[in-house]
Design a protein around this motif. Structure first.
Motif, PDB file in Angstrom:
ATOM      1  N   TYR A   6      35.855  79.866   5.723  1.00 29.34           N
ATOM      2  CA  TYR A   6      35.186  80.863   4.873  1.00 29.34           C
ATOM      3  C   TYR A   6      34.491  80.173   3.715  1.00 29.34           C
ATOM      4  O   TYR A   6      33.320  80.445   3.402  1.00 29.34           O
ATOM      5  N   ALA A   7      35.195  79.248   3.066  1.00 29.54           N
ATOM      6  CA  ALA A   7      34.634  78.586   1.898  1.00 29.54           C
ATOM      7  C   ALA A   7      33.451  77.696   2.265  1.00 29.54           C
ATOM      8  O   ALA A   7      32.461  77.609   1.529  1.00 29.54           O
ATOM      9  N   SER A   8      33.530  77.020   3.419  1.00 27.13           N
ATOM     10  CA  SER A   8      32.526  76.020   3.774  1.00 27.13           C
ATOM     11  C   SER A   8      31.258  76.612   4.370  1.00 27.13           C
ATOM     12  O   SER A   8      30.214  75.953   4.363  1.00 27.13           O
ATOM     13  N   MET A   9      31.321  77.825   4.882  1.00 29.09           N
ATOM     14  CA  MET A   9      30.166  78.403   5.566  1.00 29.09           C
ATOM     15  C   MET A   9      29.402  79.357   4.650  1.00 29.09           C
ATOM     16  O   MET A   9      29.228  80.550   4.935  1.00 29.09           O
ATOM     17  N   GLY A  10      28.934  78.854   3.548  1.00 31.76           N
ATOM     18  CA  GLY A  10      28.014  79.618   2.713  1.00 31.76           C
ATOM     19  C   GLY A  10      28.609  80.838   2.042  1.00 31.76           C
ATOM     20  O   GLY A  10      28.020  81.923   2.069  1.00 31.76           O
ATOM     21  N   CYS A  11      29.756  80.684   1.391  1.00 31.15           N
ATOM     22  CA  CYS A  11      30.378  81.825   0.725  1.00 31.15           C
ATOM     23  C   CYS A  11      29.725  82.076  -0.639  1.00 31.15           C
ATOM     24  O   CYS A  11      28.983  81.248  -1.165  1.00 31.15           O
ATOM     25  N   LYS A  12      30.022  83.212  -1.232  1.00 27.19           N
ATOM     26  CA  LYS A  12      29.449  83.613  -2.521  1.00 27.19           C
ATOM     27  C   LYS A  12      29.807  82.630  -3.635  1.00 27.19           C
ATOM     28  O   LYS A  12      29.020  82.406  -4.562  1.00 27.19           O
ATOM     29  N   HIS A  13      30.966  82.016  -3.521  1.00 18.83           N
ATOM     30  CA  HIS A  13      31.456  81.154  -4.597  1.00 18.83           C
ATOM     31  C   HIS A  13      30.666  79.853  -4.710  1.00 18.83           C
ATOM     32  O   HIS A  13      30.761  79.161  -5.723  1.00 18.83           O
ATOM     33  N   TYR A  14      29.912  79.519  -3.676  1.00 19.82           N
ATOM     34  CA  TYR A  14      29.005  78.377  -3.743  1.00 19.82           C
ATOM     35  C   TYR A  14      27.592  78.820  -4.125  1.00 19.82           C
ATOM     36  O   TYR A  14      26.628  78.105  -3.895  1.00 19.82           O
ATOM     37  N   ARG A  15      27.524  79.983  -4.719  1.00 21.18           N
ATOM     38  CA  ARG A  15      26.293  80.554  -5.272  1.00 21.18           C
ATOM     39  C   ARG A  15      25.253  80.862  -4.215  1.00 21.18           C
ATOM     40  O   ARG A  15      24.045  80.764  -4.456  1.00 21.18           O
ATOM     41  N   VAL A  16      25.718  81.233  -3.032  1.00 20.68           N
ATOM     42  CA  VAL A  16      24.805  81.793  -2.040  1.00 20.68           C
ATOM     43  C   VAL A  16      24.311  83.128  -2.586  1.00 20.68           C
ATOM     44  O   VAL A  16      25.065  83.913  -3.161  1.00 20.68           O
ATOM     45  N   ASP A  17      23.030  83.407  -2.406  1.00 20.52           N
ATOM     46  CA  ASP A  17      22.404  84.532  -3.104  1.00 20.52           C
ATOM     47  C   ASP A  17      22.846  85.891  -2.586  1.00 20.52           C
ATOM     48  O   ASP A  17      23.170  86.789  -3.377  1.00 20.52           O
TER      49      ASP A  17
END
Length: 530
Positions: A419-430
């Motif tokens: 979940y974390a590695s595939m473009g989650c919100k917490h990595y500032r995906v828009d």
């Protein structure tokens, strides 16, 4: 043809001098007829034939056509052909400028010496200056031994300029013949590498040296053939023949901007967004059974224009799909877990494949669409010993440092580190969306129940009804925890949408994000884990 010794100077009137120019051009363009015939017999085109096949007809402008090596005699001056083993220049592909060089195997076996390096560097610098792609066609016998260290310097100069151009203009390498030793490092540093079945090879150390040093018996094909390189991740596409290779690269360039300051070509116009009949098919793609497989390419084809997806590195880490497509006529990079392989789990190869693709898209301002169905990272001793910690983190690091518009859609599983590695919100995906079938949790129901309810399961086993109790606990856990709604309540998901709404919602998000500005602290560059 057998050439005669070429004079160093000419005399006579204008007509004679023009005739001499014509003769020198003819010598340059024909090369050795015997070598040309050998090239054709192998199913390979000559350097100029390749350039003509790749560029728009009549657009090629050659540079340094009359260049010759400056390293002294090679035995018989009659072999001192013009061009010196590489044809360089520029032209158009679909009406857009491209700089190109093609190593000429009919002249000194296409070997690289000082003048060859100078010719290639000159056209690369031209591409950097004007902001157009560089396409290199590699078919060479390697370093020109007669020129000694000057040959090594030529390779180093080419490598330096590949680094200089990286992230500034797209760089594509076609391996259409042998490529060995130091010659493989240049193409490997470019953005895209293409090989051709049967006629191309690349490796660092050849079969004879390997046999002498290690005793291993290996063929050219086993060691450096297209299938070997594709499985190792060294190649983005393996073409059936040279025409297929040129067609694929032409298509690739249509998705890309000419440089990092331009936008990719726009093949569409904004229209009123509405659900069409084809969109409804997405509602039936995800199986009701949580562990049943399906093909993620089906989802991609529903979402993108005309169902066209230019996949890259298909034979490498097939558990993660990467490639280019269009949505509303505009280029988008797609990263997606593929449940058909390893159930879509991430591993070392998938992490590195995804990270490099994200960096490529980010360098050339291509928005990224991520489709998620990931049970987590692949467990195992081999993965841990292979460096899963430092290499697996590359994927999330790439998301964290990318500044282009990014949209993520969770279609089914998004467990744990996956979940974390595939473009989650917490990595500032828009924009983060989820289907009602999404399962966002630390782990799946089976594993969670085994951890959380160990005592109850032991008591049930003693009573002889452990299977019934386990199934009930799993069903209750999945109903409460394996849904998109807790994440939506916390704002980690911007919206839960029906699958049939995905194309429209992604298009709306990308429309809004077109004017996204880069953010973050000032720095020279990030330091991605290696």
């Amino acid at each position: 043809m057998t050439t005669t010794e070429l004079p160093r100077s000419t005399a006579g009137g204008t007509a004679a001098k023009i005739a001499e120019l014509a003769r020198r051009r003819e010598v340059s363009r024909q090369g050795s007829m015997a070598s040309v015939e050998k090239q054709h017999a192998k199913g390979k085109l000559t350097a100029r034939e390749r350039i003509e096949a790749f560029l728009d007809p009549g657009t090629f402008v050659e540079v340094d056509e009359l260049a010759r090596h400056g390293a002294g005699a090679y035995g018989d001056d009659a072999r001192e052909l013009y061009g010196d083993g590489v044809v360089t220049g520029y032209g158009l592909v679909s009406g857009r400028p491209v700089c190109v060089y093609a190593q000429d195997f009919t002249v000194f076996g296409g070997s690289v010496g000082e003048r060859v390096g100078q010719k290639i560097v000159k056209v690369m610098q031209r591409a950097i200056d004007v902001g157009c792609p560089i396409v290199g066609i590699n078919d060479s016998g390697g370093a020109r031994i007669q020129e000694g260290v000057a040959s090594l310097a030529a390779y180093a100069e080419i490598g330096y300029h590949i680094g200089l151009a990286s992230g500034v203009v797209p760089q594509v390498s076609l391996i259409l013949g042998p490529c060995a030793g130091g010659a493989v490092y240049g193409p490997a540093a470019t953005d895209i590498v293409v090989m051709v079945e049967k006629t191309s090879h690349q490796f660092v150390t050849g079969p004879d040296v390997i046999r002498a040093v290690t005793g291993e018996q290996v063929t050219f094909e086993e060691l450096g053939g297209p299938s070997t390189n594709a499985a190792a991740g060294n190649v983005h596409y393996v073409a059936a023949d040279e025409k297929d290779a040129f067609d694929w690269v032409q298509t690739l360039l249509s998705y890309l901007p000419s440089n990092n300051l331009d936008e990719a070509p726009d093949f569409g116009a904004e229209t009123e967004l509405e659900i069409v009949a084809d969109d409804l098919g997405l509602n039936a793609v995800i199986p009701d059974e949580p562990n049943r497989l399906y093909d993620m390419t089906t989802v991609i084809q529903y979402l993108v224009d005309d169902g066209e997806f230019l996949e890259m590195q298909a034979a490498f880490a097939p558990n993660l799909l990467v490639g280019l497509a269009r949505l509303e006529g505009r280029t988008v990079g797609i990263i997606a877990n593929q449940p058909m392989h390893l159930s879509g789990a991430l591993d070392i190869d998938a992490s590195e494949k995804g990270a490099r693709f994200i960096q490529f898209c980010d360098a050339f301002n291509i928005p990224i669409l991520t489709l998620v169905d990931v049970p987590g990272y692949l467990p195992g001793l081999e993965q841990e010993r292979g460096g899963l910690i430092r290499r697996g983190v590359k994927l999330s690091f790439a998301y964290a440092t990318a500044t282009v518009p990014m949209v993520t859609v969770i279609v089914r599983k998004a467990y744990g580190g996956g979940y974390a590695s595939m473009g989650c919100k917490h990595y500032r995906v828009d924009t983060n969306l989820a289907w009602p079938t999404a399962e966002i949790a630390v782990m799946g129901g089976e594993a969670a129940v085994s951890v959380l309810f160990r005592r109850q399961l032991q008591e049930a086993a003693a009573a002889g009804n452990d299977e019934y109790v386990r199934d009930a606990l799993i069903a209750a856990y999945r109903a409460e925890k394996c849904t998109p709604y807790e994440a939506a309540e916390r704002g980690y998901i911007d919206a839960v949408i029906a699958p049939s709404e995905t194309r429209i919602e992604v298009a709306k998000a990308l429309r809004m994000l077109r004017t996204k500005r880069k953010t973050g602290p000032a720095r020279k560059h990030s330091n991605i884990p290696l």
